[in-house]
Design a protein around this motif. Structure first.
Motif, PDB file in Angstrom:
ATOM      1  N   LYS A  30       0.840  -1.203   0.000  1.00 31.73           N
ATOM      2  CA  LYS A  30       0.000   0.000   0.000  1.00 31.73           C
ATOM      3  C   LYS A  30       0.873   1.250   0.000  1.00 31.73           C
ATOM      4  O   LYS A  30       0.585   2.216  -0.721  1.00 31.73           O
ATOM      5  N   THR A  31       1.941   1.239   0.781  1.00 36.24           N
ATOM      6  CA  THR A  31       2.861   2.372   0.822  1.00 36.24           C
ATOM      7  C   THR A  31       3.392   2.657  -0.573  1.00 36.24           C
ATOM      8  O   THR A  31       3.375   3.798  -1.044  1.00 36.24           O
ATOM      9  N   SER A  32       3.847   1.616  -1.233  1.00 42.92           N
ATOM     10  CA  SER A  32       4.403   1.752  -2.582  1.00 42.92           C
ATOM     11  C   SER A  32       3.339   2.214  -3.577  1.00 42.92           C
ATOM     12  O   SER A  32       3.597   3.094  -4.404  1.00 42.92           O
ATOM     13  N   THR A  33       2.155   1.647  -3.474  1.00 38.77           N
ATOM     14  CA  THR A  33       1.070   1.999  -4.388  1.00 38.77           C
ATOM     15  C   THR A  33       0.692   3.475  -4.267  1.00 38.77           C
ATOM     16  O   THR A  33       0.372   4.125  -5.261  1.00 38.77           O
ATOM     17  N   ILE A  34       0.753   4.007  -3.071  1.00 35.79           N
ATOM     18  CA  ILE A  34       0.395   5.416  -2.862  1.00 35.79           C
ATOM     19  C   ILE A  34       1.525   6.346  -3.285  1.00 35.79           C
ATOM     20  O   ILE A  34       1.300   7.353  -3.964  1.00 35.79           O
ATOM     21  N   LEU A  35       2.760   6.026  -2.874  1.00 36.32           N
ATOM     22  CA  LEU A  35       3.868   6.949  -3.112  1.00 36.32           C
ATOM     23  C   LEU A  35       4.419   6.919  -4.536  1.00 36.32           C
ATOM     24  O   LEU A  35       4.882   7.945  -5.038  1.00 36.32           O
ATOM     25  N   LEU A  36       4.386   5.769  -5.180  1.00 34.27           N
ATOM     26  CA  LEU A  36       4.987   5.652  -6.516  1.00 34.27           C
ATOM     27  C   LEU A  36       4.425   6.660  -7.515  1.00 34.27           C
ATOM     28  O   LEU A  36       5.197   7.354  -8.189  1.00 34.27           O
ATOM     29  N   PRO A  37       3.105   6.815  -7.624  1.00 37.58           N
ATOM     30  CA  PRO A  37       2.591   7.816  -8.573  1.00 37.58           C
ATOM     31  C   PRO A  37       3.012   9.248  -8.217  1.00 37.58           C
ATOM     32  O   PRO A  37       3.266  10.056  -9.114  1.00 37.58           O
ATOM     33  N   LEU A  38       3.088   9.549  -6.934  1.00 39.09           N
ATOM     34  CA  LEU A  38       3.512  10.889  -6.524  1.00 39.09           C
ATOM     35  C   LEU A  38       4.967  11.150  -6.929  1.00 39.09           C
ATOM     36  O   LEU A  38       5.310  12.245  -7.375  1.00 39.09           O
ATOM     37  N   VAL A  39       5.803  10.140  -6.784  1.00 37.61           N
ATOM     38  CA  VAL A  39       7.213  10.271  -7.150  1.00 37.61           C
ATOM     39  C   VAL A  39       7.365  10.322  -8.676  1.00 37.61           C
ATOM     40  O   VAL A  39       8.095  11.155  -9.207  1.00 37.61           O
ATOM     41  N   GLU A  40       6.656   9.440  -9.365  1.00 36.50           N
ATOM     42  CA  GLU A  40       6.764   9.395 -10.831  1.00 36.50           C
ATOM     43  C   GLU A  40       6.300  10.696 -11.482  1.00 36.50           C
ATOM     44  O   GLU A  40       6.838  11.102 -12.507  1.00 36.50           O
ATOM     45  N   LYS A  41       5.311  11.341 -10.894  1.00 37.81           N
ATOM     46  CA  LYS A  41       4.805  12.612 -11.431  1.00 37.81           C
ATOM     47  C   LYS A  41       5.536  13.811 -10.841  1.00 37.81           C
ATOM     48  O   LYS A  41       5.155  14.951 -11.095  1.00 37.81           O
ATOM     49  N   ASP A  42       6.572  13.542 -10.045  1.00 38.82           N
ATOM     50  CA  ASP A  42       7.401  14.583  -9.409  1.00 38.82           C
ATOM     51  C   ASP A  42       6.563  15.535  -8.558  1.00 38.82           C
ATOM     52  O   ASP A  42       6.810  16.737  -8.525  1.00 38.82           O
ATOM     53  N   LEU A  43       5.580  14.982  -7.859  1.00 40.29           N
ATOM     54  CA  LEU A  43       4.685  15.797  -7.042  1.00 40.29           C
ATOM     55  C   LEU A  43       5.194  16.001  -5.616  1.00 40.29           C
ATOM     56  O   LEU A  43       4.566  16.730  -4.844  1.00 40.29           O
ATOM     57  N   ILE A  44       6.322  15.376  -5.275  1.00 41.41           N
ATOM     58  CA  ILE A  44       6.831  15.540  -3.911  1.00 41.41           C
ATOM     59  C   ILE A  44       8.007  16.516  -3.846  1.00 41.41           C
ATOM     60  O   ILE A  44       8.528  16.771  -2.771  1.00 41.41           O
ATOM     61  N   LYS A  45       8.392  17.068  -4.978  1.00 45.63           N
ATOM     62  CA  LYS A  45       9.592  17.914  -5.008  1.00 45.63           C
ATOM     63  C   LYS A  45       9.480  19.145  -4.116  1.00 45.63           C
ATOM     64  O   LYS A  45      10.480  19.641  -3.637  1.00 45.63           O
TER      65      LYS A  45
END
Length: 152
Positions: A30-45
């Protein structure tokens, strides 16, 4: 427009909170499923804690690789753990490097893992337990020596 942006940020924060709670609860998928799209779309920068989020993602992927006995999953984990290094002044640097080295070892990439462990061990201010890194480094060196003897 500002209200729209605020709503997006609020949704991201809620997702991040869910990811952290999932990680703390041992739900690495679940952690990976939630964070991966945020990282891939560079939304955590824009987040000050992006090093922590990258670490949680990489660590979750690494733990999933171990739990599922699929070391090929370590590739993404290594990528995300190494991304922690791009965050200046992160206190997670040594830990991320050590876990990336572990992932390289699990994936069977002995040469890169050995080099990564050397970097971890060369840091005199390391926050990781260096005994484990030394053991794994020695283990890799032993495997390399065995492979060389077998080739001769």
């Amino acid at each position: 427009m500002a209200a729209s942006r605020g709503g997006t940020v609020d949704k991201q924060i809620a997702q991040i909170q869910k990811a952290v709670a999932a990680y703390q609860g041992g739900d690495y998928e679940k952690t990976s499923t939630i964070l991966l799209p945020l990282v891939e779309k560079d939304l955590i920068k824009g987040y000050r804690s992006r090093d922590y989020l990258l670490f949680l993602l990489g660590e979750s992927e690494a733990l999933l690789a171990v739990e599922s006995e699929h070391p090929t999953l370590c590739g993404l984990a290594t990528t995300h753990l190494r991304a922690v290094e791009t965050v200046s002044d992160t206190p997670l640097l040594a830990q991320a490097r050590a876990r990336a080295a572990d992932c390289l070892r699990l994936a069977g990439n002995s040469t890169d893992a050995e080099a990564a462990y050397r970097i971890v061990l060369s840091n005199t201010k390391s926050t990781v337990y260096v005994g484990t890194a030394r053991f794994r480094h020695a283990e890799l060196l032993s495997q390399v020596a065995d492979e060389k003897r077998a080739q001769e």
